[in-house]
Design a protein around this motif. Sequence first.
Motif, PDB file in Angstrom:
ATOM      1  N   GLU A 127       5.691  10.235   5.067  1.00 41.72           N
ATOM      2  CA  GLU A 127       4.317  10.666   5.241  1.00 41.72           C
ATOM      3  C   GLU A 127       3.755  10.115   6.552  1.00 41.72           C
ATOM      4  O   GLU A 127       4.107   9.003   6.950  1.00 41.72           O
ATOM      5  CB  GLU A 127       3.416  10.195   4.097  1.00 41.72           C
ATOM      6  CG  GLU A 127       3.619  10.950   2.802  1.00 41.72           C
ATOM      7  CD  GLU A 127       4.759  10.380   1.985  1.00 41.72           C
ATOM      8  OE1 GLU A 127       4.736   9.172   1.681  1.00 41.72           O
ATOM      9  OE2 GLU A 127       5.681  11.136   1.669  1.00 41.72           O
ATOM     10  N   TYR A 130      -2.954   9.174   7.096  1.00 41.36           N
ATOM     11  CA  TYR A 130      -3.780   7.974   7.134  1.00 41.36           C
ATOM     12  C   TYR A 130      -5.216   8.469   7.035  1.00 41.36           C
ATOM     13  O   TYR A 130      -5.704   9.137   7.940  1.00 41.36           O
ATOM     14  CB  TYR A 130      -3.533   7.201   8.424  1.00 41.36           C
ATOM     15  CG  TYR A 130      -4.354   5.948   8.614  1.00 41.36           C
ATOM     16  CD1 TYR A 130      -4.920   5.267   7.543  1.00 41.36           C
ATOM     17  CD2 TYR A 130      -4.560   5.432   9.899  1.00 41.36           C
ATOM     18  CE1 TYR A 130      -5.654   4.116   7.730  1.00 41.36           C
ATOM     19  CE2 TYR A 130      -5.286   4.270  10.097  1.00 41.36           C
ATOM     20  CZ  TYR A 130      -5.834   3.613   9.014  1.00 41.36           C
ATOM     21  OH  TYR A 130      -6.578   2.470   9.197  1.00 41.36           O
ATOM     22  N   HIS A 268       1.891   4.951  -7.074  1.00 42.63           N
ATOM     23  CA  HIS A 268       1.156   5.294  -5.852  1.00 42.63           C
ATOM     24  C   HIS A 268      -0.348   5.477  -6.113  1.00 42.63           C
ATOM     25  O   HIS A 268      -1.138   5.484  -5.165  1.00 42.63           O
ATOM     26  CB  HIS A 268       1.708   6.576  -5.247  1.00 42.63           C
ATOM     27  CG  HIS A 268       2.856   6.357  -4.317  1.00 42.63           C
ATOM     28  ND1 HIS A 268       2.785   5.548  -3.207  1.00 42.63           N
ATOM     29  CD2 HIS A 268       4.119   6.878  -4.327  1.00 42.63           C
ATOM     30  CE1 HIS A 268       3.932   5.577  -2.572  1.00 42.63           C
ATOM     31  NE2 HIS A 268       4.770   6.369  -3.230  1.00 42.63           N
ATOM     32  N   TRP A 271      -1.090   2.057  -4.986  1.00 46.53           N
ATOM     33  CA  TRP A 271      -0.582   1.709  -3.661  1.00 46.53           C
ATOM     34  C   TRP A 271      -0.426   2.960  -2.805  1.00 46.53           C
ATOM     35  O   TRP A 271       0.578   3.634  -2.876  1.00 46.53           O
ATOM     36  CB  TRP A 271       0.735   0.938  -3.801  1.00 46.53           C
ATOM     37  CG  TRP A 271       0.524  -0.250  -4.692  1.00 46.53           C
ATOM     38  CD1 TRP A 271       0.860  -0.350  -6.008  1.00 46.53           C
ATOM     39  CD2 TRP A 271      -0.144  -1.472  -4.354  1.00 46.53           C
ATOM     40  NE1 TRP A 271       0.456  -1.564  -6.499  1.00 46.53           N
ATOM     41  CE2 TRP A 271      -0.162  -2.280  -5.516  1.00 46.53           C
ATOM     42  CE3 TRP A 271      -0.726  -1.968  -3.180  1.00 46.53           C
ATOM     43  CZ2 TRP A 271      -0.735  -3.555  -5.543  1.00 46.53           C
ATOM     44  CZ3 TRP A 271      -1.292  -3.226  -3.200  1.00 46.53           C
ATOM     45  CH2 TRP A 271      -1.289  -4.010  -4.365  1.00 46.53           C
ATOM     46  N   TYR A 272      -1.474   3.260  -2.124  1.00 51.11           N
ATOM     47  CA  TYR A 272      -1.819   4.373  -1.265  1.00 51.11           C
ATOM     48  C   TYR A 272      -3.131   4.960  -1.734  1.00 51.11           C
ATOM     49  O   TYR A 272      -4.036   5.166  -0.927  1.00 51.11           O
ATOM     50  CB  TYR A 272      -0.768   5.486  -1.225  1.00 51.11           C
ATOM     51  CG  TYR A 272      -1.381   6.830  -0.853  1.00 51.11           C
ATOM     52  CD1 TYR A 272      -1.764   7.100   0.450  1.00 51.11           C
ATOM     53  CD2 TYR A 272      -1.631   7.804  -1.825  1.00 51.11           C
ATOM     54  CE1 TYR A 272      -2.369   8.309   0.777  1.00 51.11           C
ATOM     55  CE2 TYR A 272      -2.226   9.010  -1.506  1.00 51.11           C
ATOM     56  CZ  TYR A 272      -2.597   9.259  -0.198  1.00 51.11           C
ATOM     57  OH  TYR A 272      -3.192  10.438   0.120  1.00 51.11           O
ATOM     58  N   GLY A 276      -5.256   1.694   0.423  1.00 52.25           N
ATOM     59  CA  GLY A 276      -4.724   2.588   1.445  1.00 52.25           C
ATOM     60  C   GLY A 276      -3.941   1.843   2.511  1.00 52.25           C
ATOM     61  O   GLY A 276      -3.968   0.611   2.592  1.00 52.25           O
ATOM     62  N   ASN A 277      -3.232   2.584   3.327  1.00 50.47           N
ATOM     63  CA  ASN A 277      -2.513   2.026   4.469  1.00 50.47           C
ATOM     64  C   ASN A 277      -2.200   3.144   5.450  1.00 50.47           C
ATOM     65  O   ASN A 277      -2.278   4.326   5.108  1.00 50.47           O
ATOM     66  CB  ASN A 277      -1.224   1.307   4.035  1.00 50.47           C
ATOM     67  CG  ASN A 277      -0.239   2.214   3.321  1.00 50.47           C
ATOM     68  OD1 ASN A 277      -0.456   2.588   2.165  1.00 50.47           O
ATOM     69  ND2 ASN A 277       0.842   2.572   3.992  1.00 50.47           N
ATOM     70  N   GLN A 279       0.230   5.214   6.744  1.00 46.09           N
ATOM     71  CA  GLN A 279       1.559   5.559   6.256  1.00 46.09           C
ATOM     72  C   GLN A 279       2.526   5.923   7.377  1.00 46.09           C
ATOM     73  O   GLN A 279       3.737   5.985   7.140  1.00 46.09           O
ATOM     74  CB  GLN A 279       1.470   6.713   5.247  1.00 46.09           C
ATOM     75  CG  GLN A 279       0.730   6.313   3.975  1.00 46.09           C
ATOM     76  CD  GLN A 279       0.768   7.407   2.931  1.00 46.09           C
ATOM     77  OE1 GLN A 279       1.527   7.371   1.979  1.00 46.09           O
ATOM     78  NE2 GLN A 279      -0.082   8.410   3.120  1.00 46.09           N
ATOM     79  N   ASP A 286       3.004   0.918   1.062  1.00 43.76           N
ATOM     80  CA  ASP A 286       2.838   1.611  -0.217  1.00 43.76           C
ATOM     81  C   ASP A 286       4.180   1.954  -0.863  1.00 43.76           C
ATOM     82  O   ASP A 286       4.368   1.775  -2.061  1.00 43.76           O
ATOM     83  CB  ASP A 286       1.969   2.865  -0.069  1.00 43.76           C
ATOM     84  CG  ASP A 286       2.579   3.933   0.817  1.00 43.76           C
ATOM     85  OD1 ASP A 286       2.712   3.704   2.021  1.00 43.76           O
ATOM     86  OD2 ASP A 286       2.907   5.019   0.304  1.00 43.76           O
ATOM     87  N   GLU A 287       5.161   2.385  -0.062  1.00 41.42           N
ATOM     88  CA  GLU A 287       6.408   2.852  -0.662  1.00 41.42           C
ATOM     89  C   GLU A 287       7.229   1.721  -1.284  1.00 41.42           C
ATOM     90  O   GLU A 287       7.818   1.891  -2.350  1.00 41.42           O
ATOM     91  CB  GLU A 287       7.255   3.594   0.377  1.00 41.42           C
ATOM     92  CG  GLU A 287       6.689   4.935   0.811  1.00 41.42           C
ATOM     93  CD  GLU A 287       6.646   5.971  -0.310  1.00 41.42           C
ATOM     94  OE1 GLU A 287       7.169   5.721  -1.405  1.00 41.42           O
ATOM     95  OE2 GLU A 287       6.079   7.051  -0.071  1.00 41.42           O
TER      96      GLU A 287
END
Length: 397
Positions: A127, A130, A268, A271-272, A276-277, A279, A286-287
């Motif tokens: 991904e 963002y 997710h 975590w995402y 957020g981050n 990506q 997150d992954e």
Amino acid sequence: MSSLRWRGGMSVRFVNTTGVVLDTIWLRLWGNGEDGCAAPAVRVTRLSGGTAGDPAVGCTALPVRLAHPLRPGQPALVRFDLHIAVPDRDARFGHNGPYYLLGHALPVLAVHDGKGWHLDPYSTGGESNYSLTADWTVRLDHPRALAIPATGSAVAMPARPGRTLTTIAAKRVRDFAFAAGPFGKREALTRHGVLVRLWFADDVSAAEVDDTLAGAVEYMDTFAGWFGRYPYPEVDLVSSHFDWGSMEYPTYVVTYPARTAVAHELAHQWWYGLVGNDQYADPWLDETIAEYAKQRATGDENPLCAGPFWPSPDAKVTSGMDYFNANGGYSLVVYLLGSCLMHDLERTMGPDRWLAFLRDYATAHRYGVSTPVAFRAEAQAASPVDLAPVFHRWRAS
């Protein structure tokens, strides 16, 4: 509007929180990532509140010169007509027979931070997205025979003969995705009162429906215990035997009917989705946690943790999508070796202290953005021992 082509209007209200005067903003049209400018699936026309420039970054970024310079703290509004042509492919933005998936089909605002505008290219193997959280209201006028799974909570009302108007509200989410098709539906409640909706295609067996729904309820409760309360009233899963895999969106996932996939995508949601981050720059944030959470929840073994294999001397868990797009190894390094980092941190800190850290971190950064510096620093602050050797061992220092 049909299930192949959708058209309508979109309004984007925002406040300048950058600390600098803005004369231009950028819209991300991620739905154009696969085909680029040769066959743009998402088009913006008749824009007001500014002037659209030439699409950039493979037609995934559209500059909008604002009608008036926007000072810090000032609000603004842009409106435009939106045209979406669903690509003829089995993909997260595409269709398989009568089942249409519209992931990343709606434009989102690009992020502007201390590094300026984030206008990274589309990534096929991971991904690039963002985005910050926002409130969404989406109204879809569609044939009555189509079910509409989506981010958020929906209310359907009769419209013209043979048609339905579905209004969907989603607060404080990073993106909006939906599907359309003759899906079956099953529902269940978690112990924490979250409604789990499973929408399934006709290639999913009754036994798979039962197992997928039971797994989704179990994992939502498990992850709420590990990472903190899930703040949304529902989560929707769209399930089929997709050739391309699975994908996460806020309060909504697309997954094949297997517990390992369901667990990863639901992790997710924290975590995402909540934390957020970036990506593109930091996919591991997150992954790796989502994959670790899946392995911990399902008991899935990761043999690489006992004998790591690195595809190249310069591959690192903390590499960005620019590295993986050029060199490969994304799934091996970020998912598998990255999850080994998380298991190692758990062993080093101890399970109770580790899970307490993850809950505290998820709470502190909820609706915000995680960074590598913050994650390492806050993990170290919660640990009674030095974590530097652990991060170094898994090439994440």
